[in-house]
Design a protein around this motif. Structure first.
Motif, PDB file in Angstrom:
ATOM      1  N   ILE A 138      -6.485   2.608  -5.522  1.00  0.00           N
ATOM      2  CA  ILE A 138      -7.388   2.418  -4.385  1.00  0.00           C
ATOM      3  C   ILE A 138      -8.394   3.558  -4.471  1.00  0.00           C
ATOM      4  N   ILE A 139      -9.651   3.224  -4.667  1.00  0.00           N
ATOM      5  CA  ILE A 139     -10.650   4.273  -4.880  1.00  0.00           C
ATOM      6  C   ILE A 139     -11.416   4.634  -3.618  1.00  0.00           C
ATOM      7  N   GLY A 140     -11.142   3.950  -2.523  1.00  0.00           N
ATOM      8  CA  GLY A 140     -11.812   4.260  -1.275  1.00  0.00           C
ATOM      9  C   GLY A 140     -11.220   3.443  -0.150  1.00  0.00           C
ATOM     10  N   GLY A 141     -11.686   3.728   1.053  1.00  0.00           N
ATOM     11  CA  GLY A 141     -11.216   2.992   2.214  1.00  0.00           C
ATOM     12  C   GLY A 141     -11.319   3.840   3.463  1.00  0.00           C
ATOM     13  N   ASN A 142     -10.733   3.351   4.517  1.00  0.00           N
ATOM     14  CA  ASN A 142     -10.730   4.052   5.799  1.00  0.00           C
ATOM     15  C   ASN A 142      -9.864   5.310   5.665  1.00  0.00           C
ATOM     16  N   PRO A 143     -10.442   6.493   5.788  1.00  0.00           N
ATOM     17  CA  PRO A 143      -9.656   7.720   5.632  1.00  0.00           C
ATOM     18  C   PRO A 143      -8.483   7.812   6.602  1.00  0.00           C
ATOM     19  N   ASP A 144      -8.662   7.303   7.820  1.00  0.00           N
ATOM     20  CA  ASP A 144      -7.561   7.335   8.785  1.00  0.00           C
ATOM     21  C   ASP A 144      -6.399   6.457   8.324  1.00  0.00           C
ATOM     22  N   TYR A 145      -6.719   5.276   7.777  1.00  0.00           N
ATOM     23  CA  TYR A 145      -5.672   4.385   7.266  1.00  0.00           C
ATOM     24  C   TYR A 145      -4.962   5.027   6.080  1.00  0.00           C
ATOM     25  N   LEU A 146      -5.725   5.600   5.166  1.00  0.00           N
ATOM     26  CA  LEU A 146      -5.123   6.208   3.985  1.00  0.00           C
ATOM     27  C   LEU A 146      -4.267   7.421   4.360  1.00  0.00           C
ATOM     28  N   SER A 147      -4.656   8.140   5.393  1.00  0.00           N
ATOM     29  CA  SER A 147      -3.806   9.236   5.896  1.00  0.00           C
ATOM     30  C   SER A 147      -2.502   8.681   6.449  1.00  0.00           C
ATOM     31  N   TRP A 148      -2.592   7.553   7.147  1.00  0.00           N
ATOM     32  CA  TRP A 148      -1.390   6.902   7.663  1.00  0.00           C
ATOM     33  C   TRP A 148      -0.477   6.472   6.517  1.00  0.00           C
ATOM     34  N   VAL A 149      -1.057   5.938   5.424  1.00  0.00           N
ATOM     35  CA  VAL A 149      -0.262   5.581   4.246  1.00  0.00           C
ATOM     36  C   VAL A 149       0.501   6.807   3.749  1.00  0.00           C
ATOM     37  N   ASP A 150      -0.182   7.932   3.669  1.00  0.00           N
ATOM     38  CA  ASP A 150       0.486   9.175   3.240  1.00  0.00           C
ATOM     39  C   ASP A 150       1.633   9.542   4.161  1.00  0.00           C
TER      40      ASP A 150
ATOM     41  N   LYS B 233       0.856  -1.184   0.000  1.00  0.00           N
ATOM     42  CA  LYS B 233       0.000   0.000   0.000  1.00  0.00           C
ATOM     43  C   LYS B 233       0.890   1.232   0.000  1.00  0.00           C
ATOM     44  N   THR B 234       0.630   2.141  -0.964  1.00  0.00           N
ATOM     45  CA  THR B 234       1.482   3.309  -1.099  1.00  0.00           C
ATOM     46  C   THR B 234       0.703   4.507  -1.616  1.00  0.00           C
ATOM     47  N   ALA B 235       1.336   5.668  -1.552  1.00  0.00           N
ATOM     48  CA  ALA B 235       0.782   6.883  -2.151  1.00  0.00           C
ATOM     49  C   ALA B 235       1.071   6.839  -3.649  1.00  0.00           C
ATOM     50  N   ALA B 236       0.136   7.335  -4.440  1.00  0.00           N
ATOM     51  CA  ALA B 236       0.290   7.301  -5.897  1.00  0.00           C
ATOM     52  C   ALA B 236       1.583   7.977  -6.351  1.00  0.00           C
ATOM     53  N   ALA B 237       1.961   9.031  -5.680  1.00  0.00           N
ATOM     54  CA  ALA B 237       3.180   9.758  -6.058  1.00  0.00           C
ATOM     55  C   ALA B 237       4.436   8.917  -5.887  1.00  0.00           C
ATOM     56  N   ARG B 238       4.388   7.874  -5.075  1.00  0.00           N
ATOM     57  CA  ARG B 238       5.564   7.037  -4.807  1.00  0.00           C
ATOM     58  C   ARG B 238       5.677   5.855  -5.772  1.00  0.00           C
ATOM     59  N   VAL B 239       4.654   5.640  -6.604  1.00  0.00           N
ATOM     60  CA  VAL B 239       4.650   4.458  -7.476  1.00  0.00           C
ATOM     61  C   VAL B 239       5.852   4.404  -8.417  1.00  0.00           C
ATOM     62  N   PRO B 240       6.217   5.470  -9.129  1.00  0.00           N
ATOM     63  CA  PRO B 240       7.381   5.360 -10.024  1.00  0.00           C
ATOM     64  C   PRO B 240       8.664   4.933  -9.293  1.00  0.00           C
ATOM     65  N   ALA B 241       8.927   5.513  -8.135  1.00  0.00           N
ATOM     66  CA  ALA B 241      10.126   5.141  -7.369  1.00  0.00           C
ATOM     67  C   ALA B 241      10.014   3.714  -6.851  1.00  0.00           C
ATOM     68  N   LEU B 242       8.813   3.308  -6.440  1.00  0.00           N
ATOM     69  CA  LEU B 242       8.607   1.939  -5.974  1.00  0.00           C
ATOM     70  C   LEU B 242       8.853   0.940  -7.093  1.00  0.00           C
ATOM     71  N   VAL B 243       8.332   1.221  -8.267  1.00  0.00           N
ATOM     72  CA  VAL B 243       8.541   0.319  -9.417  1.00  0.00           C
ATOM     73  C   VAL B 243      10.035   0.198  -9.718  1.00  0.00           C
TER      74      VAL B 243
END
Length: 105
Positions: free
Chosen positions: A88-100, A59-69
């Motif tokens: 990821i088009i939805g989910g727990n906002p608190d979890y997604l904030s933690w991912v960020d 699970k990652t932020a979209a901006a990190r995908v190129p570096a992750l790949v």
């Protein structure tokens, strides 16, 4: 594009999966990596394969995908590693904030 992404890759051993997962998290390229044993059926070099593999769900932020790949391509043991990014088009906002927070550079 979604703000968050699930990136999936597979590898041939639990040890290599753990090493990849550790590297991803330590580099802040993914907030969380889950490793799941799976069985894969595919054709490689003209022959049908049936192999145990370990799937990494990152699970990652979209901006990190190129570096992750790029990180996965550099560190992966496969000649042509599976690396698939799904928005990821939805989910727990608190979890997604933690991912960020975890993937902020």
């Amino acid at each position: 594009m979604a703000d968050h992404v699930l990136v999936v890759t597979t590898t041939d051993s639990e040890e290599s999966a753990a090493a990849l997962a550790r590297g991803v998290v330590e580099a802040a390229l993914g907030a969380c990596v889950q490793v799941v044993p799976i069985r894969s059926f595919y054709v490689w070099e003209g022959a049908a394969q049936d192999d145990p593999e370990w799937q990494l769900q990152i699970k990652t932020a979209a901006a990190r995908v190129p570096a992750l790949v790029e990180h996965l391509r550099a560190e992966h043991g496969y000649e042509v590693p599976e690396i698939i990014a799904t928005p990821i088009i939805g989910g727990n906002p608190d979890y997604l904030s933690w991912v960020d927070e975890q993937t902020r550079t």
